[in-house]
Design an enzyme around this catalytic site. Structure first.
Site, PDB file in Angstrom:
ATOM      1  N   VAL A  13      45.761  20.878 -19.433  1.00  9.53           N
ATOM      2  CA  VAL A  13      45.425  22.051 -18.622  1.00  9.53           C
ATOM      3  C   VAL A  13      46.655  22.568 -17.878  1.00  9.53           C
ATOM      4  O   VAL A  13      46.901  23.775 -17.815  1.00  9.53           O
ATOM      5  CB  VAL A  13      44.287  21.721 -17.640  1.00  9.53           C
ATOM      6  CG1 VAL A  13      43.965  22.934 -16.777  1.00  9.53           C
ATOM      7  CG2 VAL A  13      43.035  21.271 -18.398  1.00  9.53           C
ATOM      8  N   ALA A  72      48.437  16.732 -11.500  1.00 13.25           N
ATOM      9  CA  ALA A  72      48.865  15.355 -11.765  1.00 13.25           C
ATOM     10  C   ALA A  72      47.816  14.361 -11.271  1.00 13.25           C
ATOM     11  O   ALA A  72      47.457  14.360 -10.091  1.00 13.25           O
ATOM     12  CB  ALA A  72      50.208  15.092 -11.083  1.00 13.25           C
ATOM     13  N   ASN A  90      47.568   6.594  -7.438  1.00  9.55           N
ATOM     14  CA  ASN A  90      48.086   7.825  -8.040  1.00  9.55           C
ATOM     15  C   ASN A  90      47.388   9.066  -7.507  1.00  9.55           C
ATOM     16  O   ASN A  90      48.040  10.045  -7.115  1.00  9.55           O
ATOM     17  CB  ASN A  90      47.929   7.767  -9.565  1.00  9.55           C
ATOM     18  CG  ASN A  90      48.853   6.752 -10.199  1.00  9.55           C
ATOM     19  OD1 ASN A  90      49.744   6.214  -9.558  1.00  9.55           O
ATOM     20  ND2 ASN A  90      48.643   6.480 -11.477  1.00  9.55           N
ATOM     21  N   TYR A 139      37.284   7.191 -10.572  1.00  7.61           N
ATOM     22  CA  TYR A 139      37.959   8.456 -10.869  1.00  7.61           C
ATOM     23  C   TYR A 139      37.340   9.593 -10.070  1.00  7.61           C
ATOM     24  O   TYR A 139      38.034  10.333  -9.360  1.00  7.61           O
ATOM     25  CB  TYR A 139      37.891   8.759 -12.368  1.00  7.61           C
ATOM     26  CG  TYR A 139      38.234  10.194 -12.697  1.00  7.61           C
ATOM     27  CD1 TYR A 139      39.513  10.687 -12.455  1.00  7.61           C
ATOM     28  CD2 TYR A 139      37.276  11.060 -13.221  1.00  7.61           C
ATOM     29  CE1 TYR A 139      39.832  12.018 -12.726  1.00  7.61           C
ATOM     30  CE2 TYR A 139      37.584  12.379 -13.503  1.00  7.61           C
ATOM     31  CZ  TYR A 139      38.853  12.855 -13.248  1.00  7.61           C
ATOM     32  OH  TYR A 139      39.160  14.173 -13.514  1.00  7.61           O
ATOM     33  N   ARG A 221      26.107  19.268 -22.676  1.00 12.86           N
ATOM     34  CA  ARG A 221      27.257  19.373 -21.785  1.00 12.86           C
ATOM     35  C   ARG A 221      27.798  20.810 -21.761  1.00 12.86           C
ATOM     36  O   ARG A 221      27.619  21.581 -22.701  1.00 12.86           O
ATOM     37  CB  ARG A 221      28.378  18.429 -22.234  1.00 12.86           C
ATOM     38  CG  ARG A 221      28.015  16.949 -22.137  1.00 12.86           C
ATOM     39  CD  ARG A 221      27.882  16.505 -20.704  1.00 12.86           C
ATOM     40  NE  ARG A 221      27.599  15.072 -20.579  1.00 12.86           N
ATOM     41  CZ  ARG A 221      26.374  14.554 -20.445  1.00 12.86           C
ATOM     42  NH1 ARG A 221      25.318  15.361 -20.456  1.00 12.86           N
ATOM     43  NH2 ARG A 221      26.205  13.254 -20.307  1.00 12.86           N
TER      44      ARG A 221
END
Length: 326
Positions: A13, A72, A90, A139, A221
């Site tokens: 993306v 990122a 991260n 996540y 979805r």
């Protein structure tokens, strides 16, 4: 002409958004450690700085940046369950450092690539921004934590910020300088996996669950074309308002079942694409479709590429070029 820092701009993306920014006449610096991105994915005309998001202070401190588009992140759901500390380090700690660097450098405009995974397993559909957030994995939790940080930064320090939440991105974006598409290693997304079957790189596509309460029994979805998603990021830059953190869901307004996606790929590729039925995966809701009403109202965004065959055709053309390139 403005100057933007795109973190994660060598990824899927991020590279498309960087290409769109350049096409709109802006200057772009990409910050990417190339751990999951690809150097060849950085569009010509963008400056690539190899480094982590924690290194942004050195770039922003030079001055001259008008905003940041933040892509990122570590983004594998399964890995986040087995290695959660990587996602806190991260995604959360990295983003906290980025916000500090932006504040110190006086860069006061941010567009954040969030995720609809923050909603976990919602009870209804379509999903609006008012749905409860209950991420089902580290996540999604890490992305939600960053959203909370951005809200605090906007209220305390006047940051103009927009978070964009979406589910499944697909397709490819072609410009005069190149084509930017999806490539992950390992691959975990449905459409690229199906196309790998068509290329003979996998024997069959596994359909996880065929007894859901949907028309054909398989999960439904929301799929959004990557070029439409990129357009939303550019519109978000214009819509960002000092002191406000605007959150918008993005979707194409239609859901497609797994079997509809497979059938579409068969039409597009001309390959039979064998499938095998497999048990349901834990935590897979029957239907996940996002409402984009707020994005339409606040950003003026409307997806232009909602045809499933067209989305898959773009992805297939990119996959074939990648295969031929070796």
């Amino acid at each position: 002409m403005s100057t933007y820092l795109v973190t994660g701009g060598a990824g899927y993306v991020g590279s498309v958004v960087a290409a769109r920014l350049l096409a709109a006449g802006h200057r772009v610096t990409v910050l990417d450690d190339l751990s999951t991105g690809f150097k060849e994915g950085v569009p010509p005309g963008a400056e690539l700085v190899v480094g982590r998001v924690q290194d942004a202070a050195g770039l922003l401190g030079i001055g001259g940046f008008d905003g940041v588009l933040h892509f990122a992140a570590s983004s594998q759901v399964g890995e986040s369950v087995t290695d959660p500390e990587k996602y806190w380090r991260n995604n959360v700690a990295g983003s906290l450092e980025l916000l500090r660097a932006m504040r110190d450098a006086g860069v006061r405009r941010l567009v954040f690539s969030s995720t609809a995974a923050v909603y976990g397993e919602p009870a209804g559909s379509p999903i609006t921004e008012d749905f409860p957030t209950a991420p089902a994995n580290p996540y999604g939790a890490s992305k939600l934590a960053v959203d909370h940080m951005i809200t605090s930064e906007a209220h305390a320090h006047g940051l103009a910020a927009v978070s964009l939440r979406y589910f499944n991105v697909a397709g490819a974006h072609r410009t005069g300088e190149g084509t930017f598409g999806e490539r992950h290693d390992p691959e975990s997304h449905l459409i690229p996996i199906i196309l790998q079957v068509a290329q003979g790189r996998r024997p069959a596509i596994s359909v996880y669950g065929t007894d859901y309460p949907t028309p054909d029994g398989t999960c439904v979805r929301d799929y959004i074309h990557v070029a439409d998603l990129a357009e939303a990021h550019l519109l978000a830059l214009d819509a960002a308002t000092p002191g406000e953190h605007l959150i918008c869901n993005l979707g194409n307004g239609n859901g497609f079942s797994v079997r509809e996606v497979v059938e579409s790929a068969r039409r597009v590729t001309g390959h039979p694409i064998p499938e095998t039925e497999a048990p349901r995966r834990a935590g897979d809701p029957a239907v996940l479709v996002a409402s984009a009403d707020r994005a339409r109202a606040r950003l003026g965004w409307r997806p232009a590429r909602t045809d499933l065959d067209g989305i898959i055709a773009d992805a297939w053309a990119f996959a074939q070029r990648e295969e031929q390139a070796g």
